[in-house]
Design a protein around this motif. Structure first.
Motif: not given
Ligand code: GDD
Ligand code: GTP
Length: 412
Positions: A84, A89, A169, A180, A220
């Motif tokens: 990217e 996101g 979320e 999730n 999400e």
């Molecule tokens: N390519 C890309 N670009 N990947 C991203 C970006 C981005 O801008 N932002 C986050 N990610 C990737 C992260 O590396 C991670 O593997 C995944 O997307 C989830 O992103 P997070 O922002 O860290 O969310 P979270 O882990 O707090 O929550 C998510 O995961 C949970 C389960 O582990 C959500 O999907 C929750 O609903 C879910 O319960």
């Protein structure tokens, strides 16, 4: 034909994993001897129908290229890294590269968060999705405790059809204990829903009250939440082991479970005393008088000398553990060295065994009194611990040469 997409974020994500992510991107951090997302790749490659794996993130290509080349060779599947231009996101990157996902017209694609670990039941997820008419997305869900659920995406499901009627979320207050897992199977038509979400974002941006980056989209909030209640979003609940990998403590926890899951890969050739499960890289040198395990991963080129005791730890490439040292609940960084008769010890942060469905708490570094919370001990890359010292619940940043013992400190 099926495809898979793994979201890995970029250098600005995964900061709670520091200092372990300072020299290795978190998705490549070895757990049970394999880079974190290699476990995802392995699960996808096991499915005959899965022909291509796209890894989307904002790390530079130079960080990822070697890994991608190695993986393609090892698993005989097409693997590409798509960078990217800026963090878009969890939905923005996927939408930006939609043509790459759609190319070849796959029936569906898996979407996996790179920072989770599990024994990914992808085949079951796919069969579940296939059987639901109109399903655009099926989410792998699991049960969490009431208190912990609010740190995840929470879902309410119809009991019979498993159609998601409500998705929030990380809610401010309790919604549901069904969370999730960040593992999905999606039909290609989901890109129509994403196009609508993208259009709404553009409208808001040009009217002056949207996100400063109009390409940014949350999978999400902008896609799953609006799909709830339309009979196009489903949840398949699993009870298998699953965890996020956010803090260094969760790496030790994940290490234990992945070692157990892949016993076939665990220690075969070490001549020392091994208490299973243990992974020792074939290029590591381990003295026969050392005692290793349970739940230990030893990286390439590591030297472990006489009388050493290691348990519940990860020792990264080319580190040296000198005579009679003890390492417990710790991560020893690349090229680091632990002196003779030294003790490097941390405190595990496992889920509460007395609470059903409890997950790892990703506790912050400091508690409300400003004190360091007990956690695993981390030695950054090239740290030197002298002989006969004790290091307890401490984090040592890379390249530091210690001169004395430390307890409950971050050593800069
Ligand atoms: N390519 C890309 N670009 N990947 C991203 C970006 C981005 O801008 N932002 C986050 N990610 C990737 C992260 O590396 C991670 O593997 C995944 O997307 C989830 O992103 P997070 O922002 O860290 O969310 P979270 O882990 O707090 O929550 C998510 O995961 C949970 C389960 O582990 C959500 O999907 C929750 O609903 C879910 O319960
Ligand atoms: P992931 O682990 O991939 O989610 O990324 P991350 O570790 O960078 O985590 P994230 O940015 O989601 O932040 C984790 C937690 O730390 C959240 O509760 C944030 O509010 C908090 N946080 C992040 N950056 C700072 C900071 O600079 N100061 C303080 N006090 N808190 C922060």
């Amino acid at each position: 034909m099926l495809k898979a997409v793994i979201l890995i974020g970029g250098p600005q994500k995964g900061t709670r994993f520091r200092p372990l992510s300072l020299d290795t991107p978190k998705p490549l951090f070895p757990i049970a001897g394999l880079p974190l997302i290699q476990h995802h790749i392995e699960a996808c490659a096991k499915l005959e129908a899965c022909k291509e794996i796209l890894i989307i993130g904002s790390y530079t290509t130079s960080h990822m290229q070697q890994f991608v080349t190695d993986m393609a060779k090892e698993y005989h599947v097409i693997i590409r890294y798509l960078q990217e231009f800026t963090a878009l996101g969890t939905g923005g990157g996927l939408y930006h590269f939609r043509d790459q996902v759609r190319a070849g017209n796959p029936t569906a694609f898996f979407l996996l968060n790179g920072d989770v670990c599990a024994d990914f039941p992808l085949k079951d997820l796919w069969h579940f999705h296939e059987e639901k008419p109109n399903a655009l997305v099926t989410i792998m869900g699991t049960e969490a405790t009431r208190q912990q659920s609010v740190h995840y995406g929470c879902m309410v499901c119809e009991s019979g059809s498993k159609s998601v009627t409500h998705y929030v979320e990380k809610p401010n207050s309790y919604v549901s204990t069904l969370i999730n897992c960040g593992v999905y199977v999606c039909s290609l038509q989901v890109f129509h829903t994403m196009a609508d979400a993208f259009q709404k974002k553009q409208d808001r941006f040009y009217s002056g009250n949207g996100h400063s980056n109009p390409g940014y989209m949350s999978w999400e909030q902008d896609v799953l939440a609006p799909l709830a209640g339309t009979n196009k979003l489903y949840a398949m609940q699993v009870n298998n082991w699953w965890s996020q990998v956010k803090t260094a403590g969760s790496a030790i926890y994940a290490n234990r479970h992945y070692l157990e899951l892949h016993k076939e890969r665990t220690c075969t050739n070490a001549t020392c005393t091994v208490l299973p499960d243990v992974f020792v890289h074939p290029t590591a040198t381990v003295d026969p008088t050392a005692v290793i395990g349970p739940n230990v991963s030893i990286g390439a080129g590591v030297t472990i000398k006489a009388g050493v005791r290691i348990k519940e730890s990860i020792v990264l490439n080319n580190a040296t553990i000198n005579e009679h040292a003890l390492v417990m609940y710790s991560v020893v960084g690349q090229e680091a060295s632990v002196g003779e008769w030294s003790r490097v010890e941390g405190t595990p942060s496992d889920p509460d065994p007395n609470k059903p469905f409890a997950k790892m708490d990703n506790t912050p570094l400091f508690n409300t009194d400003g004190r360091l919370n007990p956690s695993i001990t981390i030695l950054g890359a090239s740290v030197v611990v002298p002989a006969e010292t004790i290091l307890l619940n401490s984090i040592v940043l890379p390249h530091k040469h210690l001169t004395r013992s430390f307890k409950h400190e971050i050593i800069l």
